[in-house]
Write a protein that holds these residues in place. Structure first.
Motif, PDB file in Angstrom:
ATOM      1  N   ARG A  24     -20.440  28.862   2.005  1.00 55.92           N
ATOM      2  CA  ARG A  24     -21.250  28.604   0.551  1.00 55.92           C
ATOM      3  C   ARG A  24     -19.893  28.735  -0.379  1.00 55.92           C
ATOM      4  O   ARG A  24     -19.099  29.247  -0.201  1.00 55.92           O
ATOM      5  CB  ARG A  24     -22.067  29.777   0.350  1.00 55.92           C
ATOM      6  N   ARG A  25     -20.519  27.879  -1.574  1.00 60.45           N
ATOM      7  CA  ARG A  25     -19.401  27.766  -2.740  1.00 60.45           C
ATOM      8  C   ARG A  25     -19.981  28.359  -3.898  1.00 60.45           C
ATOM      9  O   ARG A  25     -19.399  28.480  -4.939  1.00 60.45           O
ATOM     10  CB  ARG A  25     -18.923  26.279  -2.856  1.00 60.45           C
ATOM     11  N   ASN A  26     -21.286  28.761  -3.944  1.00 56.81           N
ATOM     12  CA  ASN A  26     -22.050  29.704  -4.948  1.00 56.81           C
ATOM     13  C   ASN A  26     -21.565  31.003  -4.785  1.00 56.81           C
ATOM     14  O   ASN A  26     -22.043  31.607  -3.709  1.00 56.81           O
ATOM     15  CB  ASN A  26     -23.296  29.319  -5.062  1.00 56.81           C
ATOM     16  N   ALA A  27     -21.114  31.746  -6.053  1.00 55.77           N
ATOM     17  CA  ALA A  27     -20.808  33.235  -5.719  1.00 55.77           C
ATOM     18  C   ALA A  27     -21.922  33.862  -5.648  1.00 55.77           C
ATOM     19  O   ALA A  27     -21.617  34.980  -4.802  1.00 55.77           O
ATOM     20  CB  ALA A  27     -20.019  33.394  -7.225  1.00 55.77           C
ATOM     21  N   ILE A  28     -23.133  33.625  -6.056  1.00 56.28           N
ATOM     22  CA  ILE A  28     -24.216  34.529  -5.947  1.00 56.28           C
ATOM     23  C   ILE A  28     -24.589  34.569  -4.547  1.00 56.28           C
ATOM     24  O   ILE A  28     -25.090  35.445  -3.880  1.00 56.28           O
ATOM     25  CB  ILE A  28     -25.502  34.011  -7.005  1.00 56.28           C
ATOM     26  N   LEU A  29     -24.477  33.318  -3.736  1.00 57.98           N
ATOM     27  CA  LEU A  29     -24.764  33.212  -2.349  1.00 57.98           C
ATOM     28  C   LEU A  29     -23.993  33.981  -1.630  1.00 57.98           C
ATOM     29  O   LEU A  29     -24.241  34.357  -0.497  1.00 57.98           O
ATOM     30  CB  LEU A  29     -25.048  31.639  -1.914  1.00 57.98           C
ATOM     31  N   VAL A  30     -22.518  34.129  -1.940  1.00 61.24           N
ATOM     32  CA  VAL A  30     -21.533  34.643  -1.123  1.00 61.24           C
ATOM     33  C   VAL A  30     -21.818  36.190  -1.411  1.00 61.24           C
ATOM     34  O   VAL A  30     -21.814  37.009  -0.073  1.00 61.24           O
ATOM     35  CB  VAL A  30     -20.200  34.382  -1.731  1.00 61.24           C
ATOM     36  N   VAL A  34     -22.671  38.683   1.739  1.00 62.78           N
ATOM     37  CA  VAL A  34     -21.891  40.059   2.022  1.00 62.78           C
ATOM     38  C   VAL A  34     -22.942  41.143   2.099  1.00 62.78           C
ATOM     39  O   VAL A  34     -22.981  42.075   2.931  1.00 62.78           O
ATOM     40  CB  VAL A  34     -21.104  40.055   0.827  1.00 62.78           C
ATOM     41  N   GLU A  35     -24.162  41.233   1.473  1.00 65.77           N
ATOM     42  CA  GLU A  35     -25.163  42.112   1.659  1.00 65.77           C
ATOM     43  C   GLU A  35     -25.750  42.053   3.123  1.00 65.77           C
ATOM     44  O   GLU A  35     -26.426  42.797   3.448  1.00 65.77           O
ATOM     45  CB  GLU A  35     -26.322  41.787   0.551  1.00 65.77           C
ATOM     46  N   LEU A  36     -26.080  40.672   3.537  1.00 67.84           N
ATOM     47  CA  LEU A  36     -26.623  40.422   5.126  1.00 67.84           C
ATOM     48  C   LEU A  36     -25.472  41.242   5.973  1.00 67.84           C
ATOM     49  O   LEU A  36     -26.024  41.973   6.949  1.00 67.84           O
ATOM     50  CB  LEU A  36     -26.674  39.031   5.308  1.00 67.84           C
TER      51      LEU A  36
END
Length: 142
Positions: A24-30, A34-36
């Motif tokens: 992913r390139r979107n910081a929110i999806l990253v 990390v939460e996953l």
């Protein structure tokens, strides 16, 4: 309870999170990825705690500690992402190579700190100061 079921689920969660961090390139999806990954670790901690029948429940205590750290991480991470999105207009990781501001103290792009038209926050319309918006409209400040 068989240990294989939560372990396989934790591996699937961790691999999904790892794919999200790497692809992913979107910081929110990253941050969500990390939460996953942290939730997969929590699932393993609780599963092994139940499987080993620990009387101190150290796995569950460590899970609470991990949840606390994850909450702090997501709070600070989301604040940083929102601040970067407000200042830069994007939250894509590829476009955020430099985090240093070019405010005349020496830029990292080789322009010796000169502010270009794209760096000026009043030109892009992103500013917190009402005086800056009056200056861009041609009004005088009192």
């Amino acid at each position: 309870m068989h240990l294989a079921y939560p372990a396989v689920l934790a591996v699937l969660l961790f691999c999904t999170g790892l794919y999200g961090v790497l692809a992913r390139r979107n910081a929110i999806l990253v941050l969500m990825s990390v939460e996953l990954m942290l939730n997969a670790v929590n699932l393993n901690l609780v599963a092994f705690d139940v499987w080993l029948r620990d009387t101190l429940h150290a796995g569950q205590a460590l899970t609470l500690f991990t949840i606390t750290i994850a909450a702090a991480e997501i709070g600070i991470g989301l604040a940083i992402v929102l601040l970067v999105h407000r200042n830069r207009g994007t939250s894509h990781i590829d476009r955020l190579r430099e985090l240093a501001e070019t405010d005349g103290t020496g830029g990292t792009d080789g322009t010796a700190g000169t502010v270009t038209e794209s760096d000026d926050p009043t030109v892009a319309g992103v500013t917190d100061n009402p005086a800056d918006t009056r200056l861009t409209r041609g009004e005088a400040t009192a």
